[in-house]
Design a protein around this motif. Structure first.
Motif, mmCIF file in Angstrom:
data_model
loop_
_atom_site.group_PDB
_atom_site.id
_atom_site.type_symbol
_atom_site.label_atom_id
_atom_site.label_comp_id
_atom_site.label_asym_id
_atom_site.label_seq_id
_atom_site.Cartn_x
_atom_site.Cartn_y
_atom_site.Cartn_z
ATOM 1 N N VAL A 38 0.872 -1.169 0.000
ATOM 2 C CA VAL A 38 0.000 0.000 0.000
ATOM 3 C C VAL A 38 0.912 1.222 0.000
ATOM 4 C CG1 VAL A 38 -1.782 1.278 1.240
ATOM 5 C CG2 VAL A 38 -1.802 -1.208 1.303
ATOM 6 N N ASP A 39 0.860 2.011 -1.044
ATOM 7 C CA ASP A 39 1.734 3.177 -1.146
ATOM 8 C C ASP A 39 0.921 4.462 -1.226
ATOM 9 O OD1 ASP A 39 4.725 2.453 -1.474
ATOM 10 O OD2 ASP A 39 3.688 0.930 -2.656
ATOM 11 N N THR A 40 1.342 5.446 -0.451
ATOM 12 C CA THR A 40 0.670 6.747 -0.490
ATOM 13 C C THR A 40 1.304 7.582 -1.594
ATOM 14 O OG1 THR A 40 0.322 6.582 1.874
ATOM 15 C CG2 THR A 40 0.039 8.754 0.921
ATOM 16 N N LEU A 41 0.466 8.112 -2.483
ATOM 17 C CA LEU A 41 0.976 8.869 -3.623
ATOM 18 C C LEU A 41 0.933 10.370 -3.368
ATOM 19 C CD1 LEU A 41 -1.017 6.831 -6.267
ATOM 20 C CD2 LEU A 41 1.420 6.616 -5.846
ATOM 21 N N LEU A 57 -1.932 3.774 -3.819
ATOM 22 C CA LEU A 57 -1.824 2.713 -4.816
ATOM 23 C C LEU A 57 -1.808 1.388 -4.052
ATOM 24 C CD1 LEU A 57 -1.088 1.734 -7.766
ATOM 25 C CD2 LEU A 57 1.284 1.923 -7.050
ATOM 26 N N THR A 59 -1.422 -2.647 -4.192
ATOM 27 C CA THR A 59 -0.877 -3.706 -5.050
ATOM 28 C C THR A 59 -1.286 -5.068 -4.494
ATOM 29 O OG1 THR A 59 0.992 -2.279 -5.559
ATOM 30 C CG2 THR A 59 1.250 -4.606 -6.099
ATOM 31 N N HIS A 79 -3.184 -3.748 -9.675
ATOM 32 C CA HIS A 79 -3.131 -2.495 -8.932
ATOM 33 C C HIS A 79 -4.512 -1.850 -8.874
ATOM 34 C CE1 HIS A 79 1.226 -2.528 -8.976
ATOM 35 N NE2 HIS A 79 1.184 -2.788 -10.271
ATOM 36 N N TYR A 81 -6.358 1.965 -7.636
ATOM 37 C CA TYR A 81 -6.116 3.370 -7.298
ATOM 38 C C TYR A 81 -7.210 3.797 -6.331
ATOM 39 C CZ TYR A 81 -6.073 8.455 -8.152
ATOM 40 O OH TYR A 81 -6.047 9.817 -8.024
#
Lengths: 195, 100
Positions: A38-41, A57, A59, A79, A81
């Motif tokens: 889990v990535d913060t954009l 994002l 995954t 993925h 969003y």
């Protein structure tokens, strides 16, 4: 197009639910091992409304059955969003997600809203989940239908698992916060008593 | 919290911890709060939800993490997929930033 909607209550305050939501896919949730990252954009506070907007994002390890992979092409990871909006004054969290993988063939759009439950606003939180599933495979109505049907069934299964997993996270968060508070009090007492 | 899709970014995002509550409490020391995810959670629960969010003190950490992640997204070709998703999401922004 197929639609899925469900609503459920959690026995935790809105503040606890909205905080734990950020850890929903972490190691405390044993029901979502397919979520691998889990990535913060981006993260901003809207100056006009005070709403916190976050883009993430998600995954996942691909778990689609073979016939879906044969139809849509096989991939190792998928993925999604996600944009979320937290209004701390109105006490409302809205989370919108969409698929990025297979997006030319299938659109999955989900909205989840967390609000204090009307029955007990200070201690309970209501979650409303809605999803719209649309397949675009040209004129192949039968294939379109089976992909939509499969996806909506997956959604139903995952909604139950998702609830169970989130309960685990909520429980752990409450324990950890309580223990952290205790630890802090003990440390403060120690400092106060130190010569 | 969760790992990054780019393992090289976990250093600034957060350690991937597998733990129980007690070991967790022992390992969470001050330096853990330097990681972005932990920094954010603390800020969110202690300041933002209580209406005391004037500045975002996690911003410098977020910049570091974003720089690292940006490279990974580009090299994996995820950045162009994200642009499409952002485009599709405009109506959500319009709706939810207005309504609150």
């Amino acid at each position: 197009m197929k639609v899925f909607a469900t609503s459920t209550d959690f026995d935790y305050s809105w503040e606890e639910v909205s905080t734990s939501n950020w850890r929903k896919y972490g190691p405390w949730n044993e029901m979502t091992p397919h979520v691998i990252a889990v990535d913060t954009l981006s993260r901003t506070i809207d100056p006009a409304t005070g709403i916190l907007r976050t883009e993430r994002l998600i995954t996942c390890k691909q778990t689609a059955p073979k016939w879906v992979n044969t139809l849509l092409g096989s991939k190792d990871t998928s993925h999604a969003y996600e944009t979320s909006y937290v209004d701390p004054i109105a006490k409302k969290v809205t989370i919108c997600s969409m698929n990025m993988t297979y997006s030319d063939l299938l659109s999955v759009r989900e909205t989840v809203v967390y609000r204090p439950a009307s029955s007990n606003p200070s201690a309970r939180t209501t979650m409303e989940q809605n999803a719209k599933i649309t397949a675009f495979c040209g004129g192949w109505q039968k294939i379109k239908n089976s992909i939509e049907q499969f996806t909506v069934e997956r959604f139903q299964q995952n909604a139950a698992k998702g609830r169970e997993g989130f309960e685990m996270v909520l429980e752990m968060s409450r324990k950890v916060f309580a223990e952290q508070r205790e630890l802090r009090i003990m440390q403060e007492a120690k400092t106060a008593l130190a010569p | 919290m969760s790992a990054s899709l780019a393992p090289e970014c976990n250093e600034v995002k957060e350690y991937v911890l597998s733990f129980r509550v007690h070991s967790f409490l022992r390992t969470v020391s001050k330096h853990e709060y330097r990681r972005y995810d932990s920094c954010f959670l603390k800020w969110y629960s202690e300041k933002f939800l209580r209406g005391n969010a004037t500045t975002d003190e996690c911003e410098p950490l977020f910049k570091q993490y974003k720089q690292c992640l940006g490279k990974a997204l580009k090299s994996r070709g995820i950045d162009s997929m994200l642009e499409e998703a952002r485009e599709d999401n405009r109506e959500n922004d319009a709706q939810h930033l207005r309504d609150g």
